[in-house]
Write an enzyme that holds these catalytic residues in place. Structure first.
Site, PDB file in Angstrom:
ATOM      1  N   HIS A   1      -5.223 -10.586  -4.722  1.00 18.69           N
ATOM      2  CA  HIS A   1      -4.270 -10.798  -4.248  1.00 18.69           C
ATOM      3  C   HIS A   1      -3.066 -11.243  -5.066  1.00 18.69           C
ATOM      4  CE1 HIS A   1      -7.048 -11.176  -0.891  1.00 18.69           C
ATOM      5  NE2 HIS A   1      -5.946 -11.085   0.092  1.00 18.69           N
TER       6      HIS A   1
ATOM      7  N   GLN B   1      -1.795  -9.299  -6.566  1.00 16.41           N
ATOM      8  CA  GLN B   1      -0.924  -7.894  -6.201  1.00 16.41           C
ATOM      9  C   GLN B   1       0.303  -8.314  -5.271  1.00 16.41           C
ATOM     10  OE1 GLN B   1      -3.575  -4.195  -6.429  1.00 16.41           O
ATOM     11  NE2 GLN B   1      -4.900  -5.927  -6.050  1.00 16.41           N
TER      12      GLN B   1
ATOM     13  N   ASP C   1       0.864  -1.304  -0.045  1.00 18.94           N
ATOM     14  CA  ASP C   1       0.083  -0.044   0.164  1.00 18.94           C
ATOM     15  C   ASP C   1       0.924   1.147   0.111  1.00 18.94           C
ATOM     16  OD1 ASP C   1      -2.023  -1.926   0.370  1.00 18.94           O
ATOM     17  OD2 ASP C   1      -2.455  -1.520   2.316  1.00 18.94           O
TER      18      ASP C   1
HETATM   19  O1  F6P Z   1      -2.442  -4.065   3.440  1.00 20.76           O
HETATM   20  C1  F6P Z   1      -2.096  -4.820   2.338  1.00 20.76           C
HETATM   21  C2  F6P Z   1      -3.338  -5.485   1.767  1.00 20.76           C
HETATM   22  O2  F6P Z   1      -3.226  -6.196   0.701  1.00 20.76           O
HETATM   23  C3  F6P Z   1      -4.608  -4.238   1.430  1.00 20.76           C
HETATM   24  O3  F6P Z   1      -3.885  -3.551   0.068  1.00 20.76           O
HETATM   25  C4  F6P Z   1      -5.612  -4.951   1.345  1.00 20.76           C
HETATM   26  O4  F6P Z   1      -6.615  -4.121   1.592  1.00 20.76           O
HETATM   27  C5  F6P Z   1      -5.600  -5.897   2.496  1.00 20.76           C
HETATM   28  O5  F6P Z   1      -4.195  -6.103   2.699  1.00 20.76           O
HETATM   29  C6  F6P Z   1      -6.065  -7.233   2.048  1.00 20.76           C
HETATM   30  O6  F6P Z   1      -6.441  -8.062   3.192  1.00 20.76           O
HETATM   31  P1  F6P Z   1      -6.353  -9.665   3.194  1.00 20.76           P
HETATM   32  O7  F6P Z   1      -5.031 -10.133   3.007  1.00 20.76           O
HETATM   33  O8  F6P Z   1      -6.523  -9.906   4.685  1.00 20.76           O
HETATM   34  O9  F6P Z   1      -7.287  -9.925   2.470  1.00 20.76           O
END
Ligand code: F6P
Length: 366
Positions: free
Chosen positions: A290, A292, A143
């Protein structure tokens, strides 16, 4: 002879590319140059809360991990010792069990704890420091939303993945004359959307820092249509919302014991539905999710993570506890953990947004 220093290492919060590169740098430099011993703490702070969550971390474990995504230590974004979730009379309750983590730290004979994470992990580290634990931190997150460092590692890789997605959407958008909406992560900061939208040549970028209205977006799409550009690309940050509208939330903080934060998702569909009502072209939504965070790090992220990993050992050697490493300009420097609140956001009047506007990119506000 002085006893060898023994350091715990943990990775907390959402994973990101570069974690293994950092762990490798810490263990390699720490072993060869300082003669330190390392203890791997599993799954973030959870490893300090359970009996079998720690093991000797040696050079053997770090062989070949430099280009690998994820983290060999495992991670968790629900393991907060100050908000520890446990079942009581059949229902989940959250309790401050930080004393357990502090006790375990001492039982393991640790002289220091290297906490690699984002705002959640680092703020827990800061609270543990107040309880006498020698902590040092390394900032990571796709982020890029941490104060105290110009950039976090993980961001460059995620930005490259988002940009490639924009490129790929371009070709199919053009073939079908469609409006393609790409939802990217970033929580409350629009860095991923802004950077990848600009790098990929998006027509509209919607970010949390600039609440949007549908009219300017539709106007922008119409203008493209008139110029015979019959397709468009819209990059939407997961934290974007319309003026007067709500954040798009898929899971509230209280839905997941110990998590403490909301889970965002759906902002792309919200924007797409609003826009579709006003245009004839077909609209499609892609949620990159994910992808990303998966896979290996870019060279830039490997380098930054390696620099953070080497530098954090200087902090340990100097006894500069309750600090993290941060990038300031071209230098990696110590930064007090008290200064690492999750406040870094895109500046709506900053250079990137201004230049993007000058290229005709619409942010939904004018
Ligand atoms: O903080 C990293 C991040 O990938 C954010 O961009 C996203 O909102 C969140 O984590 C997603 O979390 P999780 O892996 O719990 O779905």
């Amino acid at each position: 002879m002085a006893r060898t220093k023994r350091l715990g290492v943990l990775t907390g919060g959402g994973d990101c590319p570069g974690l293994n590169a950092l762990i490798r740098a810490v263990v390699k430099r720490g072993t060869h140059e300082f003669g330190y011993e390392f203890v791997g703490i599993e799954n973030g702070y959870e490893g300090l809360m359970v009996p079998d969550g720690a093991w000797p971390l040696t050079l053997e474990h770090t062989r070949g991990i430099l280009p690998k995504g994820g983290t060999i230590l495992g991670t968790s974004n629900k393991a907060n010792p100050f908000l520890w979730a446990e079942k009581e009379d059949g229902r989940w309750v959250e309790r401050d069990r930080s004393d357990v983590a502090v006790r375990r730290y001492h039982e393991l004979g640790l002289d220091g704890l290297i906490c690699i994470g984002g705002d959640g992990t680092l703020s827990i580290a800061h609270r543990l420091a107040a309880k006498g634990v020698n902590v040092v931190g390394c900032p990571k997150t796709i982020d890029n939303d941490l104060t105290g460092t110009d950039q976090t590692f993980g961001f460059d890789t995620a930005r490259a993945i988002c940009t490639e997605a924009v490129d790929r959407l371009h070709t199919t958008a053009e073939s079908h004359q469609r409006v393609m909406v790409l939802e990217v992560m970033g929580r409350y900061a629009g860095f991923l959307a802004l950077h990848s939208g600009l790098a990929g040549g998006a027509d509209v970028i919607l970010i949390p820092e600039i609440p949007y209205r549908v009219e300017p977006i539709v106007e922008r799409l119409h203008r493209r249509h008139v110029r015979k550009r019959s397709f468009s690309i819209i990059v939407v940050s997961e934290g974007a919302r319309p003026v007067g509208g709500e954040l798009s939330i898929v899971e509230r903080a209280e839905d997941v014991p110990g998590r403490g934060v909301v889970r965002l998702g759906g902002a792309g569909k919200v924007a797409a539905d609003m826009i579709a009502k006003h245009i004839d072209a077909e609209v499609r939504v892609t949620v990159l999710g994910h992808l990303q965070r998966g896979g290996g790090p870019t060279a830039a992220d490997r380098l930054l993570a390696t620099r953070f990993g080497c530098k954090v050992l200087d902090l340990v050697a100097e006894g500069l506890w309750d600090h993290m490493v941060g990038l300031r300009g071209s230098e990696v420097v110590p930064v007090p953990l008290s200064q690492t609140t999750k406040e870094r956001k895109v500046d709506p009047n900053g250079e990137l947004v201004r230049f993007a506007r000058s290229l005709g990119i619409c942010f939904g506000d004018a």
